[in-house]
Motif scaffolding. Structure first.
Motif, PDB file in Angstrom:
ATOM      1  N   ASN A  82       2.511   1.835  -3.378  1.00 50.40           N
ATOM      2  CA  ASN A  82       1.579   2.172  -4.456  1.00 50.40           C
ATOM      3  C   ASN A  82       0.886   3.516  -4.256  1.00 50.40           C
ATOM      4  O   ASN A  82       0.062   3.903  -5.089  1.00 50.40           O
ATOM      5  CB  ASN A  82       0.519   1.071  -4.595  1.00 50.40           C
ATOM      6  N   ASP A  83       1.231   4.204  -3.201  1.00 52.39           N
ATOM      7  CA  ASP A  83       0.659   5.528  -2.958  1.00 52.39           C
ATOM      8  C   ASP A  83       1.491   6.565  -3.717  1.00 52.39           C
ATOM      9  O   ASP A  83       2.677   6.748  -3.422  1.00 52.39           O
ATOM     10  CB  ASP A  83       0.672   5.830  -1.458  1.00 52.39           C
ATOM     11  N   GLU A 135       6.348   0.034   6.343  1.00 46.15           N
ATOM     12  CA  GLU A 135       7.163   1.109   5.787  1.00 46.15           C
ATOM     13  C   GLU A 135       8.646   0.759   5.853  1.00 46.15           C
ATOM     14  O   GLU A 135       9.413   1.083   4.946  1.00 46.15           O
ATOM     15  CB  GLU A 135       6.886   2.399   6.558  1.00 46.15           C
ATOM     16  N   VAL A 161       0.835  -1.200   0.000  1.00 48.64           N
ATOM     17  CA  VAL A 161       0.000   0.000   0.000  1.00 48.64           C
ATOM     18  C   VAL A 161       0.867   1.246   0.000  1.00 48.64           C
ATOM     19  O   VAL A 161       0.620   2.209  -0.739  1.00 48.64           O
ATOM     20  CB  VAL A 161      -0.952  -0.009   1.224  1.00 48.64           C
ATOM     21  N   TRP A 162       1.900   1.236   0.812  1.00 47.35           N
ATOM     22  CA  TRP A 162       2.807   2.401   0.910  1.00 47.35           C
ATOM     23  C   TRP A 162       3.503   2.648  -0.425  1.00 47.35           C
ATOM     24  O   TRP A 162       3.597   3.780  -0.889  1.00 47.35           O
ATOM     25  CB  TRP A 162       3.819   2.139   2.020  1.00 47.35           C
ATOM     26  N   THR A 164       3.595   9.002  -1.751  1.00 45.19           N
ATOM     27  CA  THR A 164       4.811   8.449  -1.152  1.00 45.19           C
ATOM     28  C   THR A 164       6.038   8.806  -1.974  1.00 45.19           C
ATOM     29  O   THR A 164       7.122   9.029  -1.439  1.00 45.19           O
ATOM     30  CB  THR A 164       4.683   6.914  -1.043  1.00 45.19           C
TER      31      THR A 164
END
Length: 227
Positions: free
Chosen positions: A16-17, A191, A13-14, A20
């Motif tokens: 693919n943001d 993360e 998720v991190w 980020t």
């Protein structure tokens, strides 16, 4: 099994943001800072190690010094050097760059020394027969013949420094290590994993580019000889 899966999902998720990567202090900005620190550390190490290694290889002296420096660098971990510098009041990027340069010197020194020392004796003798001075022999004969080993040393050194620079975050420095340090501090282990993946992919990408560069930097006759 749920905890590791959760960490992997959090990392995905991190990664693919889009924020980020693009926000101030995001992956792209930290990667630029990371590469700048790497370039400075490798440049400093090269300015010291390549001339010294070339001179030692040309003169045939200093084999003991080369071995001692190599062993000493292995005995003193980069993290230990960073912490020693921090204890002396030097923090941030400067401490990381100095420690990484110290870590990089032995590899470049050994490869340059071995490359120059192992230059074809016949080519060296022919250059002397033509009346070339020692300095010209080193610059025009021995160093070109040492290109393959020097380039290999640079390739190894750059990748190692890229993998080492994240330690800068431990003493307030920048680069991609900030992602890992922040994740550890906030217990967001996804993360941490994502930061490790970014560093690993960066190392692999740089190694691939440098492999191509190393081949291009190697004179064609030496490529044929290597094959």
């Amino acid at each position: 099994m749920s905890a590791p899966t959760g960490v992997v999902d959090e990392a995905l998720v991190w990664l693919n943001d889009p924020l980020t990567w693009t926000e101030p202090g995001g992956v792209l900005e930290l990667t630029g800072e990371h590469l700048a620190m790497t370039a400075i550390a490798v440049a400093v190490a090269s300015a010291v190690a390549i001339p010294v290694g070339a001179w030692l290889g040309h003169s045939g002296r200093g084999a003991g010094l080369v071995v001692w420096l190599t062993n000493a660098s292995r005995a003193m971990p980069t993290l230990g050097i960073i912490l020693l510098l921090a204890a002396g009041g030097l923090f941030g990027n400067s401490a990381a760059v100095i420690a990484a340069a110290f870590f990089a010197v032995p590899v470049l020194l050994v490869n340059t020394y071995e490359g120059v020392r192992g230059a074809d004796p016949d080519a060296r003798d022919a250059a002397r027969g033509m009346g070339m001075s020692g300095g010209r022999i080193l610059l025009q004969v021995e160093l070109p013949l040492a290109t393959t080993l020097v380039a290999a040393g640079l390739r190894t050194t750059i990748v190692q420094v890229v993998a080492t620079i994240p330690l800068a975050a431990l003493v307030g420095g920048g680069g991609l290590g900030q992602i890992i340090a922040l994740g550890m501090g906030t217990q967001r282990y996804g993360e941490v994993l994502a930061g490790g993946v970014v560093v690993a992919v960066l190392c692999l990408a740089i190694d691939m580019v440098l492999a191509i560069g190393q081949r291009l930097a190697t004179p064609a006759p030496l490529r044929v000889s290597a094959r």
